[in-house]
Design an enzyme around this catalytic site. Structure first.
Site, mmCIF file in Angstrom:
data_model
loop_
_atom_site.group_PDB
_atom_site.id
_atom_site.type_symbol
_atom_site.label_atom_id
_atom_site.label_comp_id
_atom_site.label_asym_id
_atom_site.label_seq_id
_atom_site.Cartn_x
_atom_site.Cartn_y
_atom_site.Cartn_z
ATOM 1 N N SER A 114 8.849 -1.622 0.083
ATOM 2 C CA SER A 114 8.248 -2.014 -1.193
ATOM 3 C C SER A 114 8.374 -3.521 -1.334
ATOM 4 C CB SER A 114 9.032 -1.332 -2.324
ATOM 5 O OG SER A 114 8.690 -1.896 -3.579
ATOM 6 N N TYR A 132 16.921 1.719 -6.062
ATOM 7 C CA TYR A 132 15.623 1.742 -5.376
ATOM 8 C C TYR A 132 15.411 0.482 -4.542
ATOM 9 C CZ TYR A 132 10.585 1.895 -4.679
ATOM 10 O OH TYR A 132 9.331 1.889 -4.110
ATOM 11 N N LYS A 147 15.238 0.058 -0.403
ATOM 12 C CA LYS A 147 14.045 -0.424 0.293
ATOM 13 C C LYS A 147 14.344 -1.653 1.164
ATOM 14 C CE LYS A 147 11.134 2.730 -1.122
ATOM 15 N NZ LYS A 147 10.538 3.698 -0.165
HETATM 16 N N1 LIG Z 1 3.829 3.368 -6.551
HETATM 17 C C1 LIG Z 1 4.218 2.150 -6.258
HETATM 18 O O1 LIG Z 1 3.893 1.206 -6.979
HETATM 19 C C2 LIG Z 1 5.044 1.883 -5.015
HETATM 20 C C3 LIG Z 1 5.373 0.543 -4.766
HETATM 21 C C4 LIG Z 1 6.119 0.240 -3.647
HETATM 22 C C5 LIG Z 1 6.526 1.247 -2.790
HETATM 23 N N2 LIG Z 1 6.193 2.549 -3.041
HETATM 24 C C6 LIG Z 1 6.680 3.556 -2.083
HETATM 25 O O2 LIG Z 1 5.603 4.317 -1.576
HETATM 26 C C7 LIG Z 1 6.031 5.654 -1.328
HETATM 27 C C8 LIG Z 1 5.121 6.621 -2.083
HETATM 28 O O3 LIG Z 1 5.188 6.315 -3.465
HETATM 29 P P1 LIG Z 1 4.235 6.971 -4.558
HETATM 30 O O4 LIG Z 1 4.042 5.952 -5.610
HETATM 31 O O5 LIG Z 1 3.063 7.606 -3.913
HETATM 32 O O6 LIG Z 1 5.234 8.084 -5.147
HETATM 33 P P2 LIG Z 1 4.962 9.462 -5.904
HETATM 34 O O7 LIG Z 1 6.210 9.786 -6.649
HETATM 35 O O8 LIG Z 1 3.681 9.426 -6.649
HETATM 36 O O9 LIG Z 1 4.817 10.493 -4.681
HETATM 37 C C9 LIG Z 1 5.910 10.726 -3.815
HETATM 38 C C10 LIG Z 1 5.718 12.025 -3.077
HETATM 39 O O10 LIG Z 1 6.880 12.205 -2.244
HETATM 40 C C11 LIG Z 1 7.396 13.513 -2.434
HETATM 41 N N3 LIG Z 1 8.847 13.461 -2.205
HETATM 42 C C12 LIG Z 1 9.774 12.796 -2.922
HETATM 43 N N4 LIG Z 1 10.996 13.024 -2.425
HETATM 44 C C13 LIG Z 1 10.835 13.835 -1.342
HETATM 45 C C14 LIG Z 1 11.729 14.405 -0.407
HETATM 46 N N5 LIG Z 1 13.060 14.243 -0.496
HETATM 47 N N6 LIG Z 1 11.217 15.158 0.589
HETATM 48 C C15 LIG Z 1 9.888 15.381 0.676
HETATM 49 N N7 LIG Z 1 8.991 14.881 -0.190
HETATM 50 C C16 LIG Z 1 9.462 14.106 -1.189
HETATM 51 C C17 LIG Z 1 7.023 13.895 -3.855
HETATM 52 O O11 LIG Z 1 7.004 15.302 -4.041
HETATM 53 C C18 LIG Z 1 5.639 13.255 -3.990
HETATM 54 O O12 LIG Z 1 4.628 14.113 -3.536
HETATM 55 C C19 LIG Z 1 7.491 5.724 -1.767
HETATM 56 O O13 LIG Z 1 8.356 5.558 -0.671
HETATM 57 C C20 LIG Z 1 7.607 4.559 -2.716
HETATM 58 O O14 LIG Z 1 8.920 4.093 -2.821
HETATM 59 C C21 LIG Z 1 5.472 2.883 -4.146
#
Ligand SMILES: NC(=O)c1ccc[n+]([C@@H]2O[C@H](COP(=O)([O-])OP(=O)(O)OC[C@H]3O[C@@H](n4cnc5c(N)ncnc54)[C@H](O)[C@@H]3O)[C@@H](O)[C@H]2O)c1
Length: 253
Positions: free
Chosen positions: A136, A149, A153
């Protein structure tokens, strides 16, 4: 023959956008998520060359079982996208040992078990592969209110560099993508919490993150999927150990 990709946490959000992109690029795709319902729905949306598997990425045995099932079904594995993660808002005084273990087991443990299991599979299959990890912009610069978090990361970037060094000679590349503020359920939850902690509304919470984006727009999940599509393709064959920041210009590093 089509290549095979696994995307964890692909039941929704960025993971689903990545799975969709890779599917459209010709991969057979396994959607791995601990939410079986969303995983199944996501796979059926994609089509017959997609499968849904239930696994919690923090549990090594479940990750091994999922990868075994992918190879059983599709006969190969070429790309492992360790995307699953959780992002609770954690002002310092609110952090408990339970929360610490939970976040680290998923965000750090999930990358470790995914990397270990994919590496074992690539070796068994007798070829290299690509491992792609979710970090991230908060893994590049510390973000307020996100002690667990943000630090987890940072660890992902470290693990990406280490695995890249360890595995390069086997034809395995390891890279990471660092999204900014992406319109997914995760980000809406964070904005809600940050707003609530400050006695403000969700929009205020989102704006605390959005105001520093040079391009002045939030990210679509597809903006991130485009970069992962590149990292999963042969166009990135000479890149390893890197984190590609895809945040519309928040962190310059
Ligand atoms: N949304 C943002 O702005 C953002 C920014 C930077 C990084 N990220 C990273 O991108 C990735 C996806 O984020 P997102 O925004 O799509 O999140 P989200 O919460 O919308 O989706 C995450 C998905 O992962 C699944 N999940 C969570 N824990 C799990 C586990 N232990 N085992 C299996 N599945 C699991 C959930 O059920 C969900 O379907 C993450 O690693 C997040 O940290 C997101």
């Amino acid at each position: 023959m089509s290549k095979v990709a696994v995307v964890t946490g692909a039941g929704q959000g960025i993971g689903f956008a990545i799975a969709t992109r890779l599917y459209n690029d010709g991969f057979k795709v396994a959607i791995v998520d601990y939410n079986e319902e969303t995983a199944k729905k996501a796979a059926s949306t994609l089509g017959e060359n997609a499968i849904a598997l239930k696994a919690d990425v923090s549990d090594r045995e479940q990750v091994i079982a999922a990868i075994d099932a992918v190879i059983e079904k599709f006969g190969d594995l070429n790309v492992m996208v360790n995307n699953a993660g959780v992002a609770p808002t954690t002002p310092i005084e609110t952090i408990t040992p339970e929360l610490f273990h939970k976040v680290y087991n998923i965000n750090v443990g999930g990358i470790l078990w995914g990397t270990q299991t994919a590496t074992a599979a690539f070796r068994k299959l007798g070829h290299g592969g690509k491992i792609i990890n979710a970090t991230s912009q908060a893994g590049v610069v510390g973000n307020p209110n996100l002690m667990l978090y943000s630090s987890s990361k940072f660890a992902v970037r470290g693990m990406t560099q280490i695995a890249a060094r360890d595995l390069a000679e086997e034809g395995i590349t390891v890279n990471a993508y660092a999204p900014g503020i992406v319109k997914t359920p995760m980000m809406f939850d964070i904005a809600h919490q940050v707003g609530k902690n400050a006695g403000k509304d969700d929009e205020w919470g989102m704006n605390t993150f959005a105001k520093d984006i040079a391009m002045k727009r939030l990210s679509e999940p597809e903006d991130v999927a485009n970069v992962v599509g590149f990292l999963a393709s042969k166009d990135s064959d000479y890149i390893t150990g890197q984190t590609i920041i895809v945040d519309g210009g928040m962190q310059f590093h």
